[in-house]
Design a protein around this motif. Sequence first.
Motif, PDB file in Angstrom:
ATOM      1  N   ALA B 133       0.538  -1.180  -0.169  1.00  0.00           N
ATOM      2  CA  ALA B 133       0.472  -0.279  -0.164  1.00  0.00           C
ATOM      3  C   ALA B 133       0.701   0.743  -0.028  1.00  0.00           C
ATOM      4  O   ALA B 133       0.488   1.724  -0.846  1.00  0.00           O
ATOM      5  CB  ALA B 133      -0.925  -0.252   0.681  1.00  0.00           C
ATOM      6  N   ALA B 134       2.321   1.203   0.484  1.00  0.00           N
ATOM      7  CA  ALA B 134       2.928   2.610   0.843  1.00  0.00           C
ATOM      8  C   ALA B 134       3.779   3.137  -0.035  1.00  0.00           C
ATOM      9  O   ALA B 134       3.862   3.759  -0.888  1.00  0.00           O
ATOM     10  CB  ALA B 134       3.744   2.321   2.169  1.00  0.00           C
ATOM     11  N   ALA B 135       3.645   1.268  -1.041  1.00  0.00           N
ATOM     12  CA  ALA B 135       4.220   1.399  -2.678  1.00  0.00           C
ATOM     13  C   ALA B 135       3.405   2.055  -3.501  1.00  0.00           C
ATOM     14  O   ALA B 135       3.523   2.665  -4.627  1.00  0.00           O
ATOM     15  CB  ALA B 135       5.298   0.297  -2.655  1.00  0.00           C
ATOM     16  N   GLN B 136       2.880   1.362  -3.103  1.00  0.00           N
ATOM     17  CA  GLN B 136       1.639   2.543  -4.328  1.00  0.00           C
ATOM     18  C   GLN B 136       1.231   3.790  -3.823  1.00  0.00           C
ATOM     19  O   GLN B 136       1.062   4.514  -5.294  1.00  0.00           O
ATOM     20  CB  GLN B 136       0.157   1.818  -4.038  1.00  0.00           C
ATOM     21  N   VAL B 137       1.466   4.236  -2.722  1.00  0.00           N
ATOM     22  CA  VAL B 137       1.747   6.291  -2.776  1.00  0.00           C
ATOM     23  C   VAL B 137       2.394   6.004  -3.151  1.00  0.00           C
ATOM     24  O   VAL B 137       2.094   7.427  -3.757  1.00  0.00           O
ATOM     25  CB  VAL B 137       1.424   5.933  -0.911  1.00  0.00           C
ATOM     26  N   GLU B 138       3.436   6.231  -3.184  1.00  0.00           N
ATOM     27  CA  GLU B 138       4.979   6.134  -3.554  1.00  0.00           C
ATOM     28  C   GLU B 138       5.141   6.730  -4.801  1.00  0.00           C
ATOM     29  O   GLU B 138       4.719   7.276  -6.162  1.00  0.00           O
ATOM     30  CB  GLU B 138       6.408   6.043  -2.876  1.00  0.00           C
TER      31      GLU B 138
END
Lengths: 199, 138
Positions: B133-138
């Motif tokens: 999920a964090a990678a998608q935000v970045e």
Amino acid sequence: MHIQQVPPKKQLSRRGFIGRGTTATLSVAGLSVLSGGALAMASRKGAKEEPSTDAGLINTALSLEHEGIAAYQIAAESGVLNDAVLQVGILFQSHHKGHRDELIKAVRELGGTPVEAKAISEYAEALGADKLKSQADILQLAISLELGAANAYLGVIPSLSDHEFGHLFARLAADEAMHWTALKGAVGEALPKNALYFG
Amino acid sequence: MMLAILCAVLLVGAIAEDEQQNFESKVSPEIEGDAGRGESLYQRRCGACHSIDQNRIGPKHQNTFGSKAGAVEGFAYSKALKELDVVWNEVTLDEWLQNPSAMAPGTRMGFRLTDEQERADIIAYLRQVSEAAAAQVE
């Protein structure tokens, strides 16, 4: 809340549904015997030791039952269930309503306020009802929810301070396991090979 | 007599220290979790109340790992969770799943997961989900 009758689809007979889960058939009979007033909780001792903790945990279980009732309602109104599956869904929903009523009684006994059900549209969104396109989709969701509920009840028992509530939760878990077993039979999936599957 | 009392005190102290070490070992799992197994276990053990992307009976778990307890937007937490000053990681999640009521008395979650390997697997899955999920935000 009443389930709406929908036109039957003869994809799976009622006899076939129940027949594949013989354990469930027996358990339904057992349930009717057990439900005859065995939950006489009012006179037990120790119920007030940690009322707020138990009341909170029981309220969480009540939220679970509200969701279960809504899930079967959504399924019944989907229009994709055949008559046999619909009738079994109505039966299972009635069990969940019985669970709800027992849990409401328990929360009130402890001086708590029973949590209320949300709007059915909220449950539909949370459960991804828009993705349920077929009877098979609905049965898989029901299998998942019933398994989760059985495990949830079993996993909470050690946290309850009052053993009578532990007994109630064990009975609720048994009902959920009965539902799961019948649903697994309905979709023709094998039962677990290993013992102690739940919990 | 004094010697006997001294021995008894030392013995009690040793037992207490041993119990403390056992407790610490329980909340610092050495077991490696498997996120694949954890995904399946998550459905079976947590799925009655939780989803990855929807608040239900309990909060969604999309960004649990690495976030503060009681911080999921739109979920109505108990007072106990709002006041729990914890960031979720392998150790805190392991402690939580063993006995939520001990970690946050008054929490509405009473579910206990007793199997150490299952806890490690589910925690590994939650970490994987949160990192994705964090990678998608970045």
